[in-house]
Enzyme design. Sequence first.
Site, PDB file in Angstrom:
ATOM      1  N   HIS A 130     -10.966 -57.853  62.952  1.00 20.06           N
ATOM      2  CA  HIS A 130     -12.430 -58.014  62.377  1.00 20.06           C
ATOM      3  C   HIS A 130     -12.750 -56.965  61.347  1.00 20.06           C
ATOM      4  CE1 HIS A 130     -13.966 -61.601  64.683  1.00 20.06           C
ATOM      5  NE2 HIS A 130     -13.288 -61.138  65.595  1.00 20.06           N
TER       6      HIS A 130
ATOM      7  N   GLU B 119     -14.775 -56.650  59.003  1.00 20.48           N
ATOM      8  CA  GLU B 119     -16.250 -56.432  58.806  1.00 20.48           C
ATOM      9  C   GLU B 119     -17.079 -55.710  59.715  1.00 20.48           C
ATOM     10  OE1 GLU B 119     -14.658 -59.015  60.020  1.00 20.48           O
ATOM     11  OE2 GLU B 119     -15.866 -60.214  61.603  1.00 20.48           O
TER      12      GLU B 119
ATOM     13  N   CYS C  96      -9.992 -64.013  62.546  1.00 21.79           N
ATOM     14  CA  CYS C  96      -9.851 -64.561  63.914  1.00 21.79           C
ATOM     15  C   CYS C  96      -9.827 -65.994  64.054  1.00 21.79           C
ATOM     16  CB  CYS C  96     -11.164 -63.989  64.560  1.00 21.79           C
ATOM     17  SG  CYS C  96     -11.145 -63.798  66.543  1.00 21.79           S
TER      18      CYS C  96
END
Length: 519
Positions: A170, A172, A80
């Site tokens: 993302h 994660e 990002c």
Amino acid sequence: MDTILILDFGGQTSQLISRRIRELGYYTEIIPGETEIPSKLKSNLKGIILSGSPYSVYQEDAPKLSFDLASIGIPVLGICYGMQRIVKDFGGTVKAGGKKEYGRSKVFFTGREKDRGLLHNIPDGFISWMSHGDIIENIPRNFDVLALSENHHVAAISHREKRIIGIQFHPEVTHCQYGTEILDNFAGIVCGARKNWNVELFIENTCRELRKRVGEMKVLLLISGGVDSSVLATLLLHCLNPKNVYLLYIDTGLMRKDETEEVLGNLERLGAVNINVRDASDRFFEALEGVEDPEEKRRIIGDLFMKLEQEETAKLGLKNYFLAQGTLYTDMIESGKGVGNRAQVIKSHHNVRSPLVEELREKGKLIEPLSILYKDEVRKLGRKLGLHERIIERHPFPGPGLAVRILGEVTREKAGILKDADSIYIEELKKRGLYGKIWQAFAVLLPVRSVGVRGDSRGYRYVLALRAVVSKDGMTADVFQFPTKDLLEISAMITNKVPEIGRVVYDVSSKPPATIEWE
Ligand code: XMP
């Protein structure tokens, strides 16, 4: 240990990036995004991840890297903001995207991803998780676009020669399909890091370091009954000569029922020979007499605890000793030691600075062996070292103990009532298989009495509130959706067995706007 370093630019999920990679078995560290890479990390450094951020790279005060990306020579993954940082630093441009791309978005490959390890075995069109307003306008020279989002924004880029990669989504976040695999690909394939992070290795390394630093000197540890200090005690007993491990337990009278006996019994079983228990409950109840204000209660308990801490250590006659503390990785980061001043530092307002700790820290005699671990790793460690499951699985408990769960004035009598009621509640949750599904469950004794009937007589008895919440970290919490049958049965059991309680209510407020504790 092979290390993946996360540079934290203040994104909400920086911690998660580290957690996920550690779950995969790679060792990670997090440092503030703008700081220099510590030299102690350099020799084992296999890759760097640049996190997200609340900033836009085109803002003047946007956080920057302390080093030159082009010459760093080890693989870098920007996530990002991290990707946009790469774009800007290599001469590309980023602009406000107009509409925020938020939530699930399919990612389509451009065909150039083939030889880049990051997307190895990831299917084209997988569903990623996006959360960004800025988009890439021009990619820098020598970069390829590897993937596009379903809104045709750049979703992944990579340098043609250097192992520098950027992704807009993302991986994660659990909603991101194949997120774990993508992080695994980065650490394993792109960086060539070995999965050599595990509890056994931690024990081995820590023991070696502790023996070297402490040797045959004495170590003092204050145990509270909580998971962290119990695990630390176990670790010290495992690594050092148990004769030199001094455990000090100050009983405030405000612990959960049977907690003291349970914890001490367990540590004895694990080889503790130097357990020092001080029953200070009289002093705590006396100091709390007539006090109703919650912050005042906290202050009184904190001050008295520190005073006793000093009194008791003096009594032990220890000179030239180490003090061990169960500080965790998240505590380090929350207290601002890990994250720079730009990140949203969440300073725990509950923690009071202890003069004893500060004094020993200054003398270089403070040891914090758990400070690279997360809570679940501490639990794993406890299990490995043979600590009892009942202690390992215990819900968090506030420092001031039951004092903040007895609303209004705290007395020994009220503490007794609450301990009984709370213990019925907790034991029933365990029997019914609900305890492990809940982040924190406890009973609160309210300062009101309400009317009830027992046989032919009407009487005024205490009202008890039950709380049960689910949460990831205690920062926000949702009400546990209690099965009604269990709730009613537990409530009846409490009013039957604890005669002072006439009525039980269930707290249905989430955090925010409520907090987890009632005071
Ligand atoms: P709140 O009530 O603020 O609690 O939503 C969040 C988490 O912190 C714990 N807590 C405390 N811990 N001293 C502590 O050590 C305190 O004074 C204190 N107050 C709340 C609470 O139990 C929950 O886990």
